[in-house]
Design an enzyme around this catalytic site. Structure first.
Site, PDB file in Angstrom:
ATOM      1  N   ASP A   1      32.320 -29.568  81.396  1.00 22.75           N
ATOM      2  CA  ASP A   1      31.043 -29.551  81.382  1.00 22.75           C
ATOM      3  C   ASP A   1      30.893 -29.475  83.273  1.00 22.75           C
ATOM      4  OD1 ASP A   1      28.507 -28.995  80.917  1.00 22.75           O
ATOM      5  OD2 ASP A   1      27.870 -30.183  79.208  1.00 22.75           O
TER       6      ASP A   1
ATOM      7  N   ASP B   1      22.622 -24.101  76.424  1.00 21.77           N
ATOM      8  CA  ASP B   1      21.929 -24.545  75.322  1.00 21.77           C
ATOM      9  C   ASP B   1      20.805 -24.219  74.999  1.00 21.77           C
ATOM     10  OD1 ASP B   1      23.636 -26.740  76.014  1.00 21.77           O
ATOM     11  OD2 ASP B   1      22.499 -27.547  77.826  1.00 21.77           O
TER      12      ASP B   1
HETATM   13  C1  DGJ Z   1      24.858 -29.955  78.717  1.00 24.28           C
HETATM   14  C2  DGJ Z   1      25.953 -29.197  77.796  1.00 24.28           C
HETATM   15  O1  DGJ Z   1      25.096 -28.073  77.911  1.00 24.28           O
HETATM   16  C3  DGJ Z   1      25.919 -29.207  76.405  1.00 24.28           C
HETATM   17  O2  DGJ Z   1      26.411 -27.675  75.636  1.00 24.28           O
HETATM   18  C4  DGJ Z   1      26.220 -30.778  75.411  1.00 24.28           C
HETATM   19  O3  DGJ Z   1      28.002 -30.820  76.438  1.00 24.28           O
HETATM   20  C5  DGJ Z   1      26.387 -31.998  77.547  1.00 24.28           C
HETATM   21  N1  DGJ Z   1      25.635 -31.305  78.261  1.00 24.28           N
HETATM   22  C6  DGJ Z   1      27.045 -33.183  76.547  1.00 24.28           C
HETATM   23  O4  DGJ Z   1      26.509 -34.265  77.670  1.00 24.28           O
END
Ligand code: DGJ
Length: 743
Positions: A479, A547
């Site tokens: 990430d 997301d």
């Molecule tokens: C942002 C990501 O897009 C999510 O899927 C998740 O992994 C969160 N970060 C975790 O902090």
């Protein structure tokens, strides 16, 4: 190296007189070497030449005539300023935005490049940074400014099978003690047209890659990022349609940092497209003898958008994706984030793993929250060791327990960020981007680590490797939830080079990890899909798309993303329904919309009743049966929701056309029924038709139809909405999947 103009034929690149021809399967690119006849000619004894682009379009193989090739006229013969340059620089008298700007040590910014020769390289020109793999052949052109000593090498690599041409440039300082280049586009592509349609894919967090189109008949259009990564805001992929000749061009950049795509339309001349690193804040020093290689720019030309999409998908699957994952089925995963967020706890995770296994999931991923000092998002980034309170018997044991259940195992990392409240920051504050005198700009309570510092890369490599080995990781979710604000390294890196060196550091870390662990699957992510580009795809075969897994928004995100990137790269999960968005959808509809890529479930499955788990199990069975077709089938748009926001439908077809899936979505309640059509089938073949069994739908379809009937007449599925649901206006999405197989 050859300056000569005699005829020779070498497979895909050949030359005749003053023309060089490059051919892929269905396209041709032609350069012309011209004598420089500008007014200073009277002072110069020797002949000088420059190189121009005379044609880029559908294959010329048929029409190739050595004497008089039928190329687009460029109006003004031998007028250097207005010609179709491929390597323009400030000071060479051309009228448009330039691709090269150098500040010389004599305080001038003039660069006048003349053609010196070319040669042909078998395969590609090797580089360590992300690049398209397995080029068929490469044309290497050399240009030089003898006064300033700036030399430019252009490499045009052919990807014959995908009809793609990739270009990069190497800038060499052969003479000056030091010079500074301010701009170095990877590609300059003239287009013989004065009216273009430009399509970009823009957005924000939860709204990634929304398609936008504009018409330009005069002026300069820029698509760019200056946030340190390719960004949610403006993806580096752009399409340009030549409105006069009805040709579709598309461009992309194999790079994850600041990018810039410029389209300039000159009403009295021609248009041109520049693709490369963004020159915003960019200034790179080259000492004598040093060189700089730009990232690779990708270009393709075709007669339709469908063709462009097909070629781009083919190119990415064959030439960008790490060979260990080329056409390799991606596992069905469970991810803990939406179900557990930071409430990570061994016992409940093991319970979830039991349910995951029971429904057929293959890979169990613990997202954020597994490591030390991470009760929430305010601390812990950088401390990449498991939290013993959350995993009392240690991460090794936990991973073993997961594997014993028959599941693979993965963990989340965010290597490029650091929390101020972390052991790493307390011990090594110099690892963070901290500009002396300023408080760092924290976002989500975290700051960016200095990826341009070698010691940081060594630290991260060691820490991440330790966890990979201890827990025998099969998968990492990588990430990156930041934009760069405090661009700075206390190692003395010049500020104009920082953004580029940062991303080079990320690549080095990814390169070391993927070399050491070739089977490790890395899925990248950046607050959802904020770094969806070819540079990152070179190392991570899949990317978390967004997301936002709400079916309504996901349809648009998928529809935009798949224009440029293949299904296998697109991470998409079924999560809980988001009533907050006002667009609710059933579990079946959420599957239909999210299953089209690298697929998984992201919710606490223990909360699902027996009935829902039964549905999920059937969905997974269907996915497993058709996984290769879904992930790698030839993708066709049938109803593009950016053209008509009531419908989204697409078809994936197997290479031999014997199998296909049509996925259809109605994006709002009460839209008129329509017939849904296939594409890409064999018109004369007879296909058996089967609707994916859905808990909320039971439609009787004709058992068999021919390919042409399925494509021309289509299927009438009646109304898609769930008749049993009285509360129709609170729902919003209705969908079906139809599988056909040649009899
Ligand atoms: C942002 C990501 O897009 C999510 O899927 C998740 O992994 C969160 N970060 C975790 O902090």
């Amino acid at each position: 190296m050859s300056l000569c103009f005699t005829h020779i034929y070498i497979t895909m690149i050949n030359f005749d007189k003053n023309f060089i021809y490059l051919h892929t399967k269905n396209t041709s690119l032609v350069f012309e070497i011209k004598k420089y006849l500008y007014e200073d000619e009277k002072y110069i004894k020797e002949d000088r030449y420059f190189i121009t682009q005379r044609y880029y379009g559908p294959s010329l193989k048929e029409e190739l005539s050595p004497k008089e090739p039928l190329l687009r006229p460029n109006g003004s013969s031998n007028d250097y300023c207005n010609d179709y340059l491929i390597s323009s620089s400030f000071g060479n008298g051309n009228n448009s935005e330039v691709s090269l700007l150098v500040f010389n040590e004599n305080n001038s910014a003039v660069t006048r490049l003349f053609y010196k020769g070319f040669d042909i390289i078998k395969g590609g020109k090797d580089v360590k940074v992300p690049h398209a793999r397995n080029a068929s052949e490469t044309l290497h052109i050399v240009e030089k400014d003898d006064v300033s000593g700036i030399e430019v090498h252009l490499y045009y690599s052919l990807f014959e099978d995908s009809d793609v041409i990739v270009c990069k440039k190497e800038i060499v300082n052969t003479k000056q003690n030091v010079c500074f280049f301010r701009k170095a586009s990877s590609l300059e592509c003239p287009i013989n047209c004065k009216n273009v349609l430009i399509t970009t894919f823009d957005g924000a967090w939860t709204k990634e890659r929304t398609r936008h189109t504009l018409n330009l008949s005069s002026g300069v259009f820029v698509n760019q990022s200056f946030l340190g990564s390719s960004s949610h805001k403006h993806n580096p992929y752009i399409e340009v349609v030549d409105n006069e000749n009805k040709l579709h061009y598309a461009f992309n950049l194999v790079y994850s940092g600041n990018h810039k795509e410029t389209v300039e339309v000159n009403p009295t001349e021609h248009s041109s497209v520049l693709v490369g690193i963004n020159d915003f804040g960019f200034e790179y020093a080259l000492n004598k003898g040093e060189s700089f290689m730009t990232p690779e720019a990708v270009m393709v030309v075709a007669k339709s958008t469908d063709e462009i999409t097909f070629k781009m998908h083919n190119f990415i699957n064959n030439h960008i994706i790490n060979p260990s994952y080329r056409y390799k089925d991606r596992p069905i995963l469970f991810n803990s984030w939406e179900g557990s967020t930071f409430k990570i706890e061994e016992k409940s995770l093991l319970e979830m793993a039991d349910v995951a296994k029971q429904v057929g999931i293959e890979l169990f991923v613990v997202d954020d929250g597994w490591f030390s000092n991470r009760p929430n998002d305010q601390s812990g980034l950088g401390d990449w060791t498991a939290d013993n309170n959350k995993f009392p018997s240690g991460i090794k044991k936990f991973a073993e327990k997961i594997r014993e259940k028959g599941l693979k195992f993965g963990l989340w990392f965010e290597p490029e960020s650091i929390s101020i409240n972390s052991d790493l920051f307390r011990k090594h504050p110099e690892f963070a981007q901290l500009v002396p005198g300023y408080n760092p700009f924290a976002r989500r309570h975290q700051i960016v680590i200095d990826m341009a510092n070698k010691k940081v890369i060594d630290y991260l490599f060691e820490m991440i490797s330790k966890v990979i080995e201890e827990a025998e990781l099969d998968y990492i979710k990588w990430d990156y939830n930041r934009l760069i604000t405090d661009a700075y390294s206390n190692t003395g890196i010049r500020c104009g080079e920082y953004m580029h060196r940062f991303i080079m550091g990320t690549y080095e870390l990814l390169d070391r990890l993927t070399t050491k662990y070739p089977n490790l699957l890395i899925e990248s992510c950046s607050s959802g899909g904020g770094r969806y580009d070819l540079g990152i795809l070179y190392y991570t075969p899949q990317i978390w798309g967004s997301d936002n897994s709400n079916s309504f928004y996901r349809s648009f995100i998928a529809c935009g993303t798949l224009s440029a990137y293949p299904q296998s790269t697109f991470g998409a999960h079924v999560s809980r329904d988001y009533s907050v968005t006002g667009h609710r959808s059933s579990l079946e509809d959420r599957f239909n919309i999210n299953c089209l890529g690298a697929f998984g479930y992201e919710m606490d499955l223990r909360q699902d009743g027996k009935e829902d788990l039964e549905i999920i199990k059937k969905q997974i069975d269907f996915y497993k049966k058709h996984r290769h077709l879904i992930q790698f089938g030839h993708y066709y748009y049938v109803d593009n929701c950016f053209d008509d926001d009531r419908y989204y439908s697409f078809v994936v077809v197997s290479e031999n056309k014997k199998e296909a899936i049509l996925s259809v979505v109605e994006l709002s309640p009460g839209v008129p029924n329509k017939t849904w059509k296939f594409k890409g089938l064999n018109p004369t073949a007879i296909y058996e038709i089967e609707m994916r069994p859905q808990a909320n739908a039971d439609i009787k379809l004709l058992p068999k139809l021919s390919g042409s009937e399925l494509m021309d007449t289509g299927l009438d599925l009646g109304s898609l909405y769930d008749e049993k649901d009285n509360n129709v206006f609170q729902k919003g999405i209705y969908s079906r999947m139809i599988f056909v197989k040649e009899v």
